[in-house]
Every structure is written in C-alpha cells, then in structure tokens.
Design a protein around this motif. Sequence first.
Motif: not given
Length: 290
Positions: A55, A69, A72, A117, A121, A124, A133, A137
């Motif tokens: 990120e 993403g 995650l 999360c 996401r 976000w 988010y 995290l």
Amino acid sequence: MGLASVASCVALLLIPVAFPLDGKPHGEWLQFLGRFHSAIVHLPIGLILLVPLLEIAARVRPALREAAGVVLWLSVPACVGSTILGFLLAYGGGDSGVLVTRHMWGGIALTIAVSLCAVLRSGWAAGNARVVYPSLLAGVVVLLVWATHQGGSITHGDGYLTEHAPAGLQGLFRPREAVLADPGSFYAMQIQPIFDAKCVSCHGKSKEKGRLRLDSYDRLMRGGQDGAVVIAGDAEKSLLFHRVMLPASDKKFMPSDRKPPLTPREILMIKTWLDEGASPTAQASPIPAK
C-alpha cells in the motif's frame, strides 16, 4: 467472497465455545492435523505484513495497489486455515493455559480484523472512509505482533523475550510469585530445576497439559486431571515417577513430544525426594555422582 469470510469468522467464534479447551487429549488424528499449524502459520504472517508495504509502495507505483488487494484477500483463508489448525493442535493434544487461550483468541481476532480490512478496502480504494481502512490495517499489524508473541511464548516459554533483561527491569516483566518451598531445601535446589528444564514448557503457567502444573511446589501437589501425581514417601506409587519411568515408545511417557528425557541422575534425585517424603523444606543426603 465477503459472505464466505463472514461465515468463517462466525464459525471461528463458535468453535471454542462448542469445544472448550478442557486440558484433555481428544484424538491423535486431531493432533496430526494440528501440527501442520507450525508449517503454515508463517504464510498468513508474511501475507499480512506484505499488505501495508504494498500500500505504501503503491503511492509511488500505482500498479502495486491491485497486488495489495489480492494479497489481502489471500491472507483471509490463510488466517482461517492457520487458526483452525492451531485449535486442532491445542484441543487434540489437551493443551490449555493462559498463553494457549490468549494465542487462540488472538488468532481469531486477527482473522476477523483481516477479513474486515478486505471488505472495507474496496470502499477505501474508491475514495470512501479514507481513515477507517488504514487505521484498521495498522491495528491488524499490532494484533499480529501480539498474537505471534503469545505463540512464540508457548514454544519457548513465558518471558522468553525478557528473561535476559537487565536485573533492574526483570521485576517489571516477570513479577515473582510467592515461593512456598524453602530456597535451601532439596526440592528447591535439585527438583524444581529439573521441572523447569524438562517439564514446565508443557506443564507451566503458559501451557497446562492435563491440567497439571510443575512450576511450583504448590501447583505440583494439586495434581492434574488424573488426580495426585505425588504420593509422599512412595516414589513407586507416584504417577510423576511412573510416567518418567515408562518406555520412550509409550504414549504416556514423559517428557512427551520428543523432548529430551530425564537423565538417570535426575530420575534418581526425584525418586529420592519422593521416597523421603516430598517435602518442600527438608534437606536430603547428596546424590552420589555417577
């Protein structure tokens, strides 16, 4: 994917309620499966730690945002699988205690937080809830550190990270419990050190196999789920002595889990102490060297 994550989280919350850790073994096949926990537990750890790095890097290289993403979402089933295997290991092997319970609920909380999360996401990324988010995290990373520390303490012993702290700080990290045995007694000088070295990793404050603790005289004399393990004045009738004298191939041999067995001299010291009354204060004749 979101519904599956919710269902998995609900199941993880219900499993310890339906099958509480009671300190009793519940089948070798559960232990067989559960031991794969140590093989895969580092996978979710690595995936989770990779997400914030991606990120941050995505601010410079936006193409990495999609990768964050994907990583995650991959961490969600990895957390679920690791947590389930960890529970099977504890439940199947009859593990219980403060650290085992903390580690279990830490893993469950971490899985739920990672799932949240993953769900949040997308909003976000679309420009909504810009603070929620990233904050969650960051909380996931903190929770990960705490949960993995509990797991490490189960493996290496409570206070592993702080046992070599400067003398002035050790009182902050490891408050001392009341000592019931005379520090100069045969028990304190010879027997408790054996338990500390060979037994407490499975029968201590952090882990209470069979609901038995050997980290203090008081706890030893309370016994475990099989009743008293010490018969003062008679080593042969004491379950403690019986278990260490079994063949190493016996399922009830102690120490278990391929840990180093007691030496003949250590066994002799325990037998002498038991036969002389298992006192927490009495002195005893020195054991002859062999």
